[in-house]
Design an enzyme around this catalytic site. Structure first.
Site, short mmCIF file in Angstrom:
data_model
loop_
_atom_site.label_atom_id
_atom_site.label_comp_id
_atom_site.label_asym_id
_atom_site.label_seq_id
_atom_site.Cartn_x
_atom_site.Cartn_y
_atom_site.Cartn_z
N GLU A 118 83.20 120.26 -36.09
CA GLU A 118 83.78 120.26 -34.75
C GLU A 118 83.29 121.50 -34.00
OE1 GLU A 118 87.96 121.34 -33.88
OE2 GLU A 118 88.10 119.50 -32.71
N VAL B 157 93.80 126.38 -38.99
CA VAL B 157 95.04 127.13 -38.73
C VAL B 157 96.24 126.31 -39.24
CG1 VAL B 157 96.57 127.99 -36.91
CG2 VAL B 157 94.13 128.47 -36.79
N CYS C 75 90.27 117.38 -27.51
CA CYS C 75 90.24 117.07 -28.95
C CYS C 75 89.67 115.69 -29.18
CB CYS C 75 91.64 117.18 -29.52
SG CYS C 75 92.83 116.40 -28.46
N GLY D 26 96.37 122.44 -32.44
CA GLY D 26 95.30 123.43 -32.50
C GLY D 26 94.32 123.02 -33.58
N SER D 27 93.66 124.00 -34.15
CA SER D 27 92.58 123.64 -35.09
C SER D 27 93.13 123.33 -36.48
CB SER D 27 91.54 124.76 -35.13
OG SER D 27 92.18 125.97 -35.43
N THR D 28 92.34 122.59 -37.22
CA THR D 28 92.73 122.12 -38.55
C THR D 28 92.95 123.28 -39.51
OG1 THR D 28 91.61 120.03 -38.23
CG2 THR D 28 91.89 120.74 -40.51
N LYS E 231 104.99 129.89 -28.71
CA LYS E 231 103.86 130.82 -28.64
C LYS E 231 102.66 130.10 -28.01
CE LYS E 231 100.39 131.90 -30.96
NZ LYS E 231 99.57 132.18 -29.77
N GLU F 270 99.01 118.32 -34.64
CA GLU F 270 97.85 117.54 -34.17
C GLU F 270 96.68 118.51 -34.12
OE1 GLU F 270 97.83 114.41 -34.10
OE2 GLU F 270 99.99 114.19 -34.35
P1 NAD Z 1 93.38 127.34 -32.26
O1 NAD Z 1 93.69 126.75 -33.58
O2 NAD Z 1 92.42 128.46 -32.18
O3 NAD Z 1 94.73 127.89 -31.57
C1 NAD Z 1 95.86 127.05 -31.41
C2 NAD Z 1 97.10 127.92 -31.41
O4 NAD Z 1 97.25 128.49 -32.72
C3 NAD Z 1 97.03 129.09 -30.44
O5 NAD Z 1 98.29 129.32 -29.87
C4 NAD Z 1 96.62 130.25 -31.35
O6 NAD Z 1 97.00 131.51 -30.86
C5 NAD Z 1 97.36 129.89 -32.61
N1 NAD Z 1 96.79 130.51 -33.81
C6 NAD Z 1 95.52 130.85 -34.06
N2 NAD Z 1 95.39 131.40 -35.29
C7 NAD Z 1 96.63 131.38 -35.82
C8 NAD Z 1 97.16 131.80 -37.07
N3 NAD Z 1 96.40 132.36 -38.00
N4 NAD Z 1 98.49 131.63 -37.28
C9 NAD Z 1 99.27 131.07 -36.35
N5 NAD Z 1 98.82 130.66 -35.14
C10 NAD Z 1 97.52 130.81 -34.89
O7 NAD Z 1 92.94 126.13 -31.30
P2 NAD Z 1 92.47 126.17 -29.79
O8 NAD Z 1 91.11 126.75 -29.71
O9 NAD Z 1 93.54 126.73 -28.90
O10 NAD Z 1 92.42 124.61 -29.49
C11 NAD Z 1 91.34 123.83 -29.90
C12 NAD Z 1 91.67 123.07 -31.17
O11 NAD Z 1 92.85 122.29 -30.97
C13 NAD Z 1 90.58 122.08 -31.56
O12 NAD Z 1 90.42 122.09 -32.94
C14 NAD Z 1 91.15 120.75 -31.06
O13 NAD Z 1 90.61 119.63 -31.72
C15 NAD Z 1 92.60 120.93 -31.33
N6 NAD Z 1 93.41 120.06 -30.49
C16 NAD Z 1 93.91 118.93 -31.07
C17 NAD Z 1 94.67 118.06 -30.31
C18 NAD Z 1 95.24 116.81 -30.91
O14 NAD Z 1 96.07 116.17 -30.28
N7 NAD Z 1 94.82 116.44 -32.11
C19 NAD Z 1 94.92 118.35 -28.96
C20 NAD Z 1 94.40 119.52 -28.42
C21 NAD Z 1 93.65 120.37 -29.20
#
Ligand code: NAD
Length: 542
Positions: free
Chosen positions: A426, A269, A327, A265-267, A212, A293
């Protein structure tokens, strides 16, 4: 069965192209950019051999020109998600039993396709979807994704080589089985390379995947799918769905065959996902692997012995490249009072030298747009708050405009409160907050760095004093998974700086490393005895 012990090609990092004026790569990517920008793509779901157009569509627009539409994608309903799972399971046996060198060849071919015929496409798509300037697109979508694919093939073969000793008369061997079920890959908007790597790394180890992508990255995700298809990835190995993340995730996590999640993605979630998996634990056939991550609040701390110009450049590059949406981006900075004036003046001068944020098509733009309106509004709110607060002052940038694109000026906040909200939260944008400490308080400031944030992703110390570097390395041991000495905290390279953080930043399974690939297998030990005992009595029984 293989009929030889094959050696994979030695992985090397893909050289970064310059895109300097007059270069052929610059012309090629701009031509591709314009073709995508003026075209209209219709992105289906990819389930098994089918490309499904549900008719329920969402438009796709570049963040730097949000009224302009470059295509649409089709949104999945629950039945499509179930179908994606069914296709995974139907494809599992053939894929899991394919010899490893055939899997390796598919992903090595994908790397070469990106390095050659798809380079301009994947870069141009990333410029449009995520508003990356060409350098940011090149280091992500082309180079990092190529590196993930090449290095992971090498790590896979190293894993398979790792075998136990065998005592006389027996032969011990380990086979690295794919997980029994399917893997769910959820990817973020900010790196095309991560979007490709999360499903590919699990698939490379013989797993089948439901992927996804982020809604904001579908445009460049489609190019990844095209590449995997051309590389010969069989239908049903990676099934791609988009749409309501909650519905998709609930459907996937309800399956008894769910065997692992590969998330970035975000912490918040990720913690919710972990909870959901825990709630469903009695449903699953195996304990799912959970790899995530997540967020960061990455720091730079300068010692009084640091060189001011080096610190200023680390701040400007570390905080503002790709609009601070890495990130690993520096977002809280600690400067010693004795150097702060010179460093801040240099940072201000650099920020004032940027063009106003604009389109990546204009290659003189260092800063482009942030990803979407939600992100823009959040950043604008924090900037407005800083304008009002007594303990914060905006010393560079501070303007924003979303009339055409989601443009936020790179912004530097100076605070007198080391726990000021933007030192802790963040924001994920081009906003950095700076706190100036008394030189004599260096050791206390290290404690502050350690205690200020729930995250532990990246951090950097700048100093010319080896005792100070040693002290910082020890004091900050647990607050960064990737720690940089005399450098900016961004720009990890696959094969050189495996990437990942601890605490609230993730499970630290280091993307682009053998550690990560090991999460996608379940080793089976096979012990074979050549002369099998026929009497239960040991000699001591007399
Ligand atoms: P996000 O958490 O908004 O979305 C990430 C993914 O999760 C997307 O595909 C989104 O559709 C999905 N998602 C959102 N809500 C969900 C839910 N309730 N249930 C299941 N899936 C859900 O993050 P973003 O805005 O796409 O990316 C930015 C975040 O990612 C920042 O917090 C960043 O620090 C983190 N990030 C971390 C790394 C790492 O290696 N640590 C790398 C890249 C990004």
């Amino acid at each position: 069965m293989s009929k030889g012990f094959f050696h994979v090609p030695t992985a090397i990092n893909e050289p970064i192209k310059s895109y300097a004026p007059g270069s052929s790569e610059r012309e090629e990517v701009l031509e591709q950019y314009r073709s995508y920008f003026n075209g209209s793509v219709d992105v289906p779901l990819y389930i098994g051999s089918e490309e499904i157009k549900t008719g329920n569509t969402k438009p796709m627009s570049p963040p730097h020109d949000h009224k302009h539409i470059v295509g649409q994608y089709h949104v999945a309903e629950k039945a499509h998600v179930s179908k994606a799972i069914e296709n995974c399971l139907a494809s599992r046996s053939a894929w899991a039993n394919l010899t490893w060198e055939q899997r390796a060849a598919i992903f090595l071919k994908a790397a070469e396709l990106i390095a050659g015929p798809y380079r301009a496409k994947i870069n141009a798509a990333t410029m449009i979807a995520q508003s990356k300037n060409i350098h940011q697109a090149e280091i992500d979508a082309a180079c990092e994704l190529i590196d993930f694919l090449r290095f992971n093939v090498e790590y896979m073969s190293q894993i398979y080589e790792e075998q136990p000793d065998s005592a006389e008369g027996i032969w011990n061997r380990v086979e690295y089985r794919p997980l029994e079920g399917f893997v769910y890959a959820i990817t973020p908007f900010n790196f095309t390379a991560i979007a490709g790597n999360l499903p590919a790394s699990a698939a490379m180890m013989g797993n089948v995947v439901v992927w996804k992508p982020s809604d904001s990255q579908v445009f460049s995700a489609k190019v990844i799918v095209d590449i995997f298809k051309e590389a010969g990835l069989p239908d049903g190995v990676i099934n791609v769905v988009y749409g309501d993340p909650v519905m998709i995730t609930e459907t996937v996590l309800a399956s008894p065959d769910f065997a692992g999640i590969h998330f970035t993605g975000s912490t918040h979630v990720f913690k919710e996902l972990w909870k959901q998996i825990g709630n469903n634990i009695h449903t699953y056939k195996t304990y799912p692997k959970i790899v995530g991550e997540t967020g960061g609040k990455d720091f730079i701390i300068a010692h009084p012995s640091a060189k001011p110009q080096q610190v200023a450049t680390a701040i400007v590059r570390g905080s503002f490249e790709f609009q601070g949406q890495k990130c690993s981006a520096a977002s809280r900075v600690y400067l010693p009072k004795s150097l702060s004036k010179e460093i801040l003046e240099s940072v201000k001068k650099d920020v004032e030298s940027f063009n106003k944020p604009g389109s990546p098509e204009d290659m003189s733009n260092f800063i482009t747009a942030v990803i979407h309106e939600g992100s823009f509004d959040k950043l604008a709110k924090y900037i407005d708050q800083a304008k009002k607060d007594d303990n914060a002052e905006i010393i560079a940038g501070g303007n924003y405009d979303k009339s055409e694109g989601y443009f936020i000026e790179p912004t530097v906040i100076l605070t007198t409160d080391p726990k000021y909200t933007t030192m802790e939260t963040e924001l994920f944008g081009p906003v950095v907050t700076i706190y100036v400490y008394e030189d004599k308080d260096w050791s206390e400031t290290l404690k502050l760095v350690d205690e200020t944030s729930e995250y532990a992703l990246t951090g950097a110390v700048l100093s010319t004093d080896r005792y100070a570097i040693d002290e910082a390395t020890k004091a900050l041991q647990n607050c960064a998974g990737n720690f940089y000495v005399n450098d900016k905290p961004t720009g990890a390279v696959v094969g050189q700086q495996p990437f990942g953080g601890a605490r609230a930043s993730g499970t630290n399974d280091k993307a682009g490393s053998a550690q990560n690939l090991l999460r996608w297998v379940s080793p089976r030990l096979i012990k074979e005895t050549f002369v099998t005992p026929t009497d239960y009595r040991y000699p001591f029984l007399g």
